[in-house]
Structures are given as structure tokens and as C-alpha cells.
Design a protein around this motif. Structure first.
Motif, PDB file in Angstrom:
ATOM      1  N   UNK A 170      21.703  38.238  78.400  1.00 38.87           N
ATOM      2  CA  UNK A 170      22.804  38.957  79.037  1.00 38.87           C
ATOM      3  C   UNK A 170      23.963  38.018  79.308  1.00 38.87           C
ATOM      4  N   UNK A 171      25.130  38.629  79.377  1.00 44.30           N
ATOM      5  CA  UNK A 171      26.367  37.963  79.742  1.00 44.30           C
ATOM      6  C   UNK A 171      27.002  38.816  80.837  1.00 44.30           C
ATOM      7  N   UNK A 172      28.101  38.388  81.430  1.00 42.91           N
ATOM      8  CA  UNK A 172      28.711  39.208  82.485  1.00 42.91           C
ATOM      9  C   UNK A 172      29.078  40.617  82.049  1.00 42.91           C
ATOM     10  N   UNK A 173      29.257  40.837  80.755  1.00 42.29           N
ATOM     11  CA  UNK A 173      29.687  42.168  80.319  1.00 42.29           C
ATOM     12  C   UNK A 173      28.685  42.867  79.400  1.00 42.29           C
ATOM     13  N   UNK A 174      27.532  42.231  79.107  1.00 43.62           N
ATOM     14  CA  UNK A 174      26.618  42.849  78.141  1.00 43.62           C
ATOM     15  C   UNK A 174      25.178  42.434  78.414  1.00 43.62           C
ATOM     16  N   UNK A 175      24.271  43.392  78.215  1.00 45.97           N
ATOM     17  CA  UNK A 175      22.829  43.142  78.248  1.00 45.97           C
ATOM     18  C   UNK A 175      22.264  43.551  76.890  1.00 45.97           C
ATOM     19  N   UNK A 176      21.476  42.673  76.288  1.00 45.95           N
ATOM     20  CA  UNK A 176      20.839  42.960  75.009  1.00 45.95           C
ATOM     21  C   UNK A 176      19.327  42.875  75.197  1.00 45.95           C
ATOM     22  N   UNK A 177      18.636  43.954  74.876  1.00 48.10           N
ATOM     23  CA  UNK A 177      17.180  43.981  74.908  1.00 48.10           C
ATOM     24  C   UNK A 177      16.678  43.918  73.473  1.00 48.10           C
ATOM     25  N   UNK A 178      15.855  42.909  73.180  1.00 49.85           N
ATOM     26  CA  UNK A 178      15.325  42.695  71.839  1.00 49.85           C
ATOM     27  C   UNK A 178      13.844  43.011  71.843  1.00 49.85           C
ATOM     28  N   UNK A 179      13.441  43.973  70.994  1.00 45.12           N
ATOM     29  CA  UNK A 179      12.042  44.366  70.896  1.00 45.12           C
ATOM     30  C   UNK A 179      11.513  44.018  69.505  1.00 45.12           C
ATOM     31  N   UNK A 180      10.271  43.590  69.472  1.00 45.80           N
ATOM     32  CA  UNK A 180       9.637  43.203  68.212  1.00 45.80           C
ATOM     33  C   UNK A 180       8.300  43.921  68.088  1.00 45.80           C
TER      34      UNK A 180
END
Length: 516
Positions: free
Chosen positions: A287-297
Motif C-alpha cells: 500500500x501507498x498513501x493513495x492505493x492498496x493492492x491485494x495480491x492473491x496466488x
């Protein structure tokens, strides 16, 4: 001939050793993996927002004698018994806590309301059925990345932290599989033949030798007076005999009768066993101040999970979005019978809070995007593996291009707060604003999170009851300033009947949202 047999054996050994069985279970895929792109909407991804609820903390319980570990309770009971002989006293001591609980100090009320914690629910809906090439049972998502971002135009709103990511790992156990494969090779050469010579020689010799000898000895025996009283004879014969016989046989020569096999046997066995059990990270994040990324495998024989929960904290900053106000918090306004408490017995607190303004607030739309990689197994006869596991699958990887999902909407009523002024109207319809005198004089502000409507209800009931003592205290003062000078007292030291009469002329007691 010997050399020829040996050379042929070596040649067979080299040829046979080049052939051996090959392992299969350790092969991740059968054949070459294909890579393609698809524009089909194989999956849909949605992100929902639900309010965050903190887990309730279990209060500390007093520790009794029987709560001690091991034999400590026995030793403590032994010490207690030694000091008293009264069973009642022993039982009384046993029922008391070993040590009293410390009284909790009053918790400080929070002052920062510019942060809001939410639970983001990441969900994916598989739609493999839209095309026959995706309908094999072993088809699954290999990777899925989902991003949630704050629009650039929403200045002053950032992701402060990610506090928790649930269901990060998962384990699948499908038991054991094994495979046995053997290869045996046998080569033989046979040769026969006979060569050789022999010589026999025998020699015998013998000799005999005999010798006989005799010996006689006679002695006279006398008494003490010298007279002869007898004789002693000693005689014997010695015979010696020697016989010697020697026979010697000598045989020399060489003989070979070749009738046999010279061969090579090679047996090679592969025993493969595999415990089909693995633990893989199911979801990670950045995550960054403006974005959250969820990575699934995904993992072998298991698709990506349908739901992932992320607890995130959103921070609001800036003068357009937030404000600071000194608020008062009134406690125990009512007793156990829901009757208004006298002003002298009321507790209150004063602090400055930071909060998100509701005035001018609009819904916060979080943009959702996703992309991934689909592992598809060819659903054609003769080209796919028939095993439930994946080692013999004919695989094609399909890149799922980045798409926009449905925005996650955060209603402002969830994160914004109100600070209220207490108002009332005169019989002429003029609005009055309440002030408080305590360690100085200031506007009375009440906070929306602390049930300000109870304070209005308390005032109304005290005025209706008309008990001047309940509105009298020297601890603080409540009043309405009147234009042209003077105050209309609500709570003060020694309230009078005239003060009460003026209060009863007021109407429309209300809460009005404060602005910057």
C-alpha cells in the motif's frame, strides 16, 4: 577367447546403462506451457466496505486459590491451615482473591476523530463457464491483483495504515501418491572348449631298525654288627625298534573345459512418493498513501479464495475537511430511575477534539481495478491428463487484462462528525446560543458521538420539574447571553424563581451544527 568375452560384456554394459526410467510425479506440467491473452470477462471483482468493530476485551478476573498452577494451591492451603483451626475461617480465606484487582484509572477520552477504520472485503466471482476451454476441473486462477485507490481529486484523504489481513495462508492436504517403475536388462555369452597336459610319478622307500640291551645289578645288605642278612638284585631289558616308510606321488599338467556364461544384468527401479501437502501465501498486500493492492496466488489443486478481508485506516487532513473544537462531555445526567440528576452531582469533562466536517462532505468513491493470470487445462480428448492432480495437465496460461471494477463507496455519514451548539428561541422567535462559565467563559459545544440529545432532555425536565435546588451549583454556570446586555441564567449558584420563569418562556430547545 577370454579377452573377447570381456570386451563384448563391456559393450553390452554401456548400451544398457543408457536406458533408464524417467520420473513423472516431479514434473510440474506435461509438455510446453502455452501463453495467450483473453478479453473474455472470466472473473468479476468487487470490493465492499463494512464498519470496523473492535473485538471486545475480556475483563480481568480476580485470582483465587484454586487458580494457582501445579501444587502451589496445596502449599498455600497448608500455610493457611497452620494459622487457624476453624473450618469456617479456612473456607472464608479460600474464597478471597489472592490479591485484589487494581482499580482502573479513568480512561482518557479520545481527541482525534480524523481517522476512520474500515473493513474492505475483496470478493471475486469466477465465470469459467462462459467458454468450453475454461471448464476443465483443474482450471484455476494462478494470480489475481486487485487495487483500491483514492481518486486524485480527493485531496487530503490518504490510507494511513493496513492493520490486519485475514486468511493470509492456507494449507491443503490431499494425502500421498506414489509411482513404481522398474527396468531389467540381461545379456549372455556362452563358450565351450578343452585344452591341457598331465604327468604322474610315484616313489616309495622303507627301512626297519631294532636294538635290544640288558642290565643286572646285585648288592649285599649287612646289619649293624657287620653280619650279612641278605642281597638286593636290580635287572632289566631295553628293546628299541624303528620302522620308516615313505611314498611320494607327483602329478603335473594343465586342463581347461570352458562351458559357461559371461553376462550383464541391470535392474533400475524408481520409487516416487510425494506428500501432496503444501502451505502457500494466499494473499499479500502492498500500500501507498493513495492505493492498496491485494495480491492473491493460487496453489496446486486449489483456486484463489473468494474473499479476503483487509482492515485499513483512512486519514482525513486539511482545513477544508477537518476542524478543531473545545467540547464538553456531561456524565450521569440521570440516575438509576431515569430521573434528572441535580446539577451539583453532574460530572463533566472538557477537551479539544479534531474531527471530519460533515458540512460539504460528499461520498468517497474508491476506484477498483484488477488483473490476473488464468491457468486453463485443455478440455480435449487425448490431450489432457486424467489424473486429479496437476502433474500431467496440458496447460495454457491466459493473461486477464486490467479492468475497472465497481467502485467501493464510503458514505460520509460513516466518517464525518458533528459538533453542536445548544440553542433555544425567545417568544419573539430570536435564537439564543448557550455558553458555559468554567475556568473561563466559552461557547458550549457538544459532540455528536456522546449523546448530546440527553443534555437537552435533562434541561427540559429540570425546567418542567421546577426544583430550583436541582439547577443551583457553584461549580459551573450555564446561561444565554441576551442582546443589549445581561444573561438569561440556566444553571448558577442560587437560582431564583424569576430565573425559572424566564426559562419557561423559551421554546424550541435544539442542537445546531457548528461550522468553521
Amino acid at each position: 577367447m577370454k579377452n573377447s568375452i570381456f570386451i563384448v560384456s563391456l559393450i553390452l554394459t554401456g548400451v544398457i546403462s543408457c536406458k533408464s526410467p524417467q520420473p513423472m510425479l516431479n514434473n510440474l506440467y506435461h509438455g510446453q506451457i502455452g501463453n495467450q491473452e483473453t478479453d473474455l470477462r472470466v472473473i468479476d471483482v468487487k470490493v465492499g466496505i463494512v464498519p470496523y468493530k473492535a473485538s471486545a476485551q475480556i475483563p480481568e478476573q480476580p485470582k483465587l486459590l484454586w487458580d494457582l498452577r501445579d501444587s502451589l494451591s496445596y502449599h498455600l492451603l497448608k500455610e493457611i491451615s497452620a494459622k487457624t483451626k476453624s473450618p469456617e475461617e479456612i473456607i472464608s480465606l479460600m474464597s478471597k482473591p489472592i490479591y485484589p484487582l487494581e482499580k482502573e484509572s479513568p480512561k482518557e477520552l479520545p481527541t482525534d476523530y480524523t481517522e476512520y477504520k474500515v473493513r474492505l472485503v475483496f470478493s471475486n466471482i469466477k465465470r469459467y463457464f462462459i467458454d468450453p476451454k475454461f471448464t476443465h476441473p483443474n482450471t484455476r486462477l494462478a494470480y489475481l491483483n486487485t487495487s483500491v485507490s483514492i481518486p486524485l481529486e480527493r485531496q487530503g484523504i490518504v490510507f494511513k495504515s493496513i492493520d490486519k489481513l485475514e486468511n493470509e495462508f492456507e494449507e491443503i492436504d490431499r494425502g500421498d501418491i506414489s509411482r513404481n517403475q522398474s527396468a531389467t536388462f540381461n545379456s549372455k555369452l556362452t563358450a565351450t572348449g578343452q585344452i591341457g597336459t598331465s604327468v604322474d610319478n610315484t616313489n616309495t622307500s622303507s627301512s626297519d631298525k631294532n636294538k635290544t640291551s640288558s642290565n643286572t645289578d646285585e648288592n649285599t645288605v649287612y646289619d649293624k654288627d657287620g653280619n650279612i642278612i641278605g642281597k638286593i638284585n636290580n635287572s632289566g631289558n631295553l628293546v628299541r625298534s624303528n620302522s620308516n616308510s615313505n611314498t611320494t606321488t607327483t602329478k603335473s599338467g594343465a586342463s581347461a573345459n570352458i562351458s559357461g556364461e559371461v553376462g550383464y544384468i541391470n535392474t533400475e527401479t524408481i520409487n516416487e512418493a510425494k506428500r501432496v501437502k503444501s502451505q502457500r501465501m494466499k494473499a499479500g498486500f502492498s500500500f501507498s498513501p493513495t492505493e492498496i493492492v491485494v495480491s492473491q496466488e493460487g496453489r496446486q489443486n486449489g483456486d484463489i479464495t473468494n474473499n479476503v478481508f483487509v482492515d485499513a485506516t483512512i486519514k482525513f487532513t486539511g482545513q477544508k475537511l477537518t476542524d478543531d473544537k473545545p467540547i464538553f462531555t456531561f456524565k450521569n445526567l440521570f440516575n438509576d430511575r431515569f430521573q434528572p440528576t441535580p446539577a451539583e452531582e453532574i460530572n463533566f469533562d472538557n477537551r479539544v477534539i479534531s474531527y471530519v466536517l460533515c458540512t460539504g462532505s460528499t461520498p468517497l468513491n474508491l476506484n477498483v481495478k484488477f488483473e490476473g493470470l488464468l491457468r486453463a487445462v485443455d478440455n480435449l480428448k487425448g490431450q489432457t491428463g486424467e489424473n486429479d492432480l496437476e502433474f500431467d495437465d496440458k496447460v495454457t496460461m491466459y493473461h486477464l487484462k486490467e479492468r475497472a471494477g465497481t467502485d467501493a463507496v464510503l458514505d460520509p455519514i460513516i466518517f464525518c462528525k458533528y459538533v453542536y451548539k445548544v440553542t433555544a428561541k425567545t417568544k419573539e422567535g430570536k435564537t439564543l446560543y448557550m455558553r458555559i462559565s468554567w475556568r473561563g467563559d466559552s461557547q458550549l459545544y457538544l459532540f455528536s458521538e456522546e449523546k448530546p440529545e440527553e443534555f437537552i432532555r435533562w434541561l427540559e425536565l429540570q425546567i418542567i420539574n421546577g426544583n430550583l435546588k436541582n439547577l443551583s451549583t457553584n461549580r459551573f454556570q450555564l446561561y444565554f447571553p441576551i442582546s443589549g446586555g445581561g444573561n438569561l441564567d440556566i444553571v448558577k449558584d442560587n437560582m431564583t424563581a424569576q430565573d425559572l420563569a424566564k426559562l419557561r418562556e423559551l421554546k424550541d430547545w435544539n442542537l445546531e451544527a457548528a461550522t468553521k
